[in-house]
Design a protein around this motif. Structure first.
Motif, short mmCIF file in Angstrom:
data_model
loop_
_atom_site.label_atom_id
_atom_site.label_comp_id
_atom_site.label_asym_id
_atom_site.label_seq_id
_atom_site.Cartn_x
_atom_site.Cartn_y
_atom_site.Cartn_z
N UNK A 71 0.81 -1.22 0.00
CA UNK A 71 0.00 0.00 0.00
C UNK A 71 0.84 1.27 0.00
N UNK A 72 2.03 1.21 0.53
CA UNK A 72 2.85 2.42 0.63
C UNK A 72 3.88 2.52 -0.50
N UNK A 73 3.78 1.67 -1.49
CA UNK A 73 4.82 1.63 -2.52
C UNK A 73 4.50 2.46 -3.75
N UNK A 74 3.49 3.30 -3.69
CA UNK A 74 3.16 4.13 -4.84
C UNK A 74 2.57 3.36 -5.99
N UNK A 75 1.79 2.35 -5.71
CA UNK A 75 1.13 1.54 -6.73
C UNK A 75 0.21 2.42 -7.57
N UNK A 76 0.10 2.16 -8.89
CA UNK A 76 -0.84 2.95 -9.71
C UNK A 76 -2.26 2.82 -9.19
N UNK A 77 -3.11 3.81 -9.43
CA UNK A 77 -4.50 3.72 -8.96
C UNK A 77 -5.20 2.49 -9.51
N UNK A 78 -6.12 1.97 -8.75
CA UNK A 78 -6.92 0.82 -9.15
C UNK A 78 -8.32 1.31 -9.46
N UNK A 79 -8.81 1.03 -10.66
CA UNK A 79 -10.13 1.46 -11.09
C UNK A 79 -11.13 0.34 -10.90
N UNK A 80 -12.24 0.66 -10.25
CA UNK A 80 -13.33 -0.29 -10.00
C UNK A 80 -14.64 0.40 -10.34
N UNK A 81 -14.84 0.73 -11.62
CA UNK A 81 -16.03 1.47 -12.03
C UNK A 81 -15.98 2.88 -11.46
N UNK A 82 -17.01 3.30 -10.74
CA UNK A 82 -17.02 4.65 -10.18
C UNK A 82 -16.14 4.79 -8.95
N UNK A 83 -15.50 3.70 -8.54
CA UNK A 83 -14.61 3.72 -7.39
C UNK A 83 -13.17 3.65 -7.88
N UNK A 84 -12.32 4.49 -7.29
CA UNK A 84 -10.90 4.43 -7.61
C UNK A 84 -10.11 4.44 -6.31
N UNK A 85 -9.12 3.55 -6.23
CA UNK A 85 -8.27 3.44 -5.04
C UNK A 85 -6.91 4.05 -5.38
N UNK A 86 -6.51 5.05 -4.60
CA UNK A 86 -5.21 5.70 -4.73
C UNK A 86 -4.31 5.25 -3.59
N UNK A 87 -3.03 5.21 -3.87
CA UNK A 87 -2.06 4.75 -2.88
C UNK A 87 -1.23 5.93 -2.42
N UNK A 88 -1.30 6.22 -1.15
CA UNK A 88 -0.65 7.40 -0.61
C UNK A 88 0.78 7.14 -0.17
N UNK A 89 1.60 8.16 -0.31
CA UNK A 89 2.95 8.15 0.26
C UNK A 89 3.04 9.35 1.19
N UNK A 90 4.13 10.12 1.15
CA UNK A 90 4.24 11.27 2.05
C UNK A 90 3.15 12.30 1.77
N UNK A 91 3.05 12.73 0.52
CA UNK A 91 1.97 13.61 0.08
C UNK A 91 1.31 12.94 -1.13
N UNK A 92 0.04 13.17 -1.33
CA UNK A 92 -0.64 12.54 -2.45
C UNK A 92 -1.57 13.57 -3.08
N UNK A 93 -1.67 13.50 -4.39
CA UNK A 93 -2.60 14.35 -5.13
C UNK A 93 -3.34 13.45 -6.10
N UNK A 94 -4.64 13.64 -6.25
CA UNK A 94 -5.38 12.86 -7.22
C UNK A 94 -6.43 13.73 -7.89
#
Length: 460
Positions: free
Chosen positions: A365-388
């Motif tokens: 989870x902390x390794x900067x994995x690309x976002x995961x798309x699940x239809x209208x849901x998207x999972x972003x992976x945070x590090x020190x700072x995150x922007x989406x």
């Protein structure tokens, strides 16, 4: 722009009466006291008369002398439903001569044999079996499966030793459940991560309600309310084909093939959960999920549970109308659709996994994995700072409108305050949950940027 930290409840259970006080834990019911109410026993006997599919497959195993995983349970069930004295006598003999009462699994079966087959056993066998059951009540188990079996033993042998039985039953409800377990549930813990343990809990719920008119779910309504969708969404999308039937596979840690026994006990727990309250909306979705013939349990472990708990006459709702997202108590499960080829994401107990193209992958989870798309849901992976950026999805129907987007940021520090900057809006704050998850919901059609920074301590 709303920031939601915990998924709201999907509906309340049916009417759950507050527990009656005081409870003297005296048993006035005649056998059977374990799992088979008069209504359920009548249903099973009608299924036998109708030669239903579930009875036929269970009976075929018994008549074919299949090697049953739980012989005491299977023989006693066959004996009470079919009125078979030979099956009951065989169950009693197994309980007296073969079963090990120090094994929770076998103690449970001994209790079922004693309770369900009491009319078919002679006085000496009943007395001997009661002595064996009462001898198992000396301890005070903390494990759900061991406690369930002790509760069964106390109820089955109550008439022979009411004092010891009452003491165990009082411990089970007042100490183990209300003082030890309910506070953990309210704190977001899950004392029942194993599906066998969950089945044990639900069986305890049944027998306590049937014998004392006390519904243990009243002490943890929210947890039980969220249980059906959480169970359904914690399965990988693709079923596991086997010669006897297809299996749904609950998410598990580690490598290798799944433990199909866990799949059997998971389905058994869900069937028993439906039987506990068939009218609640979450349960109706679960019933729709369960009543698919391809997943009907046909093997020696599953067939007795399938016959005991399934009610194919109970209407269910199509689970395709249920939200395919669960976030609560530090857990996150989401899938792109209810189809077998869906993409799935799961985060629970420190484990993060992705199921994509029929395969499961561990994710850092902390390794900067690309976002995961699940239809209208998207999972972003945070590090020190995150922007989406929002605005990634629109419903693909021809005349559809954009729908609400849900964004999750995972891999943040647990229970930590973060500054939230949304383009064109004032700075806000949000606190991560116990697993380091933040949830954002955006109105349909919104396209904006969001930045997160760990909040700096306020200097006074």
């Amino acid at each position: 722009m709303a920031i939601v930290l915990v998924l709201s409840s999907v509906g309340l259970w049916g009417q759950i009466a507050p527990p009656a006080e005081p409870i003297d834990f005296r048993v006035y019911n005649e056998p059977p006291r374990l799992l088979l109410t008069g209504q359920r026993l009548r249903l099973l006997r009608r299924e036998r008369e109708r030669q239903s599919q579930r009875w036929e497959q269970f009976s075929a195993l018994m008549q074919g002398h299949a090697r049953m995983n739980e012989p005491g349970f299977a023989l006693a069930l066959d004996g009470i439903v079919a009125g078979s004295a030979p099956a009951c006598r065989e169950a009693g003999e197994w309980a007296l001569k073969t079963a090990d009462p120090t094994s929770p699994a076998e103690l449970r079966q001994m209790a079922l044999a004693a309770d369900w087959c009491a009319p078919q056993l002679d006085a000496a066998a009943r007395a001997a079996l009661s002595r064996r059951l009462l001898a198992a009540l000396a301890g005070r188990p903390r494990d759900a499966a061991a406690l369930r079996s002790a509760v069964f033993a106390a109820l089955a042998a109550f008439d022979a030793g009411p004092d010891a039985a009452q003491a165990l039953l009082r411990y089970a409800v007042e100490d183990w459940w209300r003082r030890q377990t309910v506070p953990r549930l309210r704190a977001g813990e899950d004392p029942f991560p194993d599906r066998a343990a969950l089945l044990a809990l639900i069986e305890i719920v049944h027998v306590v309600r049937d014998n004392f008119q006390v519904d243990l779910r009243a002490d943890a309504v929210e947890w039980f309310n969220e249980l059906p969708p959480r169970l359904m969404l914690a399965y990988y999308p693709a079923p596991w084909p086997a010669p006897e039937n297809d299996y749904r596979i609950p998410a598990y840690k580690g490598s290798g093939d799944p433990d199909l026994d866990q799949s059997v006990l998971s389905r058994a727990a869900e069937l028993a959960l439906v039987a506990a309250d068939p009218n609640a909306q979450p349960i109706s979705f679960l019933q729709g999920w369960l009543m698919q013939d391809r997943f009907l349990l046909r093997g020696p472990l599953g067939a007795p549970y399938e016959f005991l708990w399934a009610n194919p006459y109970l209407p269910g709702l199509s689970y395709s109308y249920m939200p395919d997202l669960y976030h609560g108590a530090g857990r996150l499960f989401a899938r792109s659709s209810w189809e077998d080829d869906a993409t799935w994401f799961g985060l629970w107990e420190g484990e993060v996994q992705l199921f994509l193209d029929g395969k499961r992958y561990a994710v850092e989870a902390r390794a900067g994995h690309p976002p995961v798309d699940l239809g209208p849901v998207r999972v972003f992976f945070g590090v020190a700072n995150v922007r989406f950026q929002t605005g990634w999805w629109k419903k693909p129907d021809e005349d559809s409108k954009a729908v609400e987007q849900v964004a999750f940021v995972v891999g943040l520090e647990p229970a930590t305050l973060y500054d939230v900057e949304v383009d064109g809006e004032e700075l806000d704050e949000a606190r991560t949950d116990s697993s380091g998850i933040l949830e954002f919901r955006f109105a349909p059609g919104i396209q904006t940027g969001v930045r997160l920074h760990k909040a700096r301590p306020v200097l006074r």
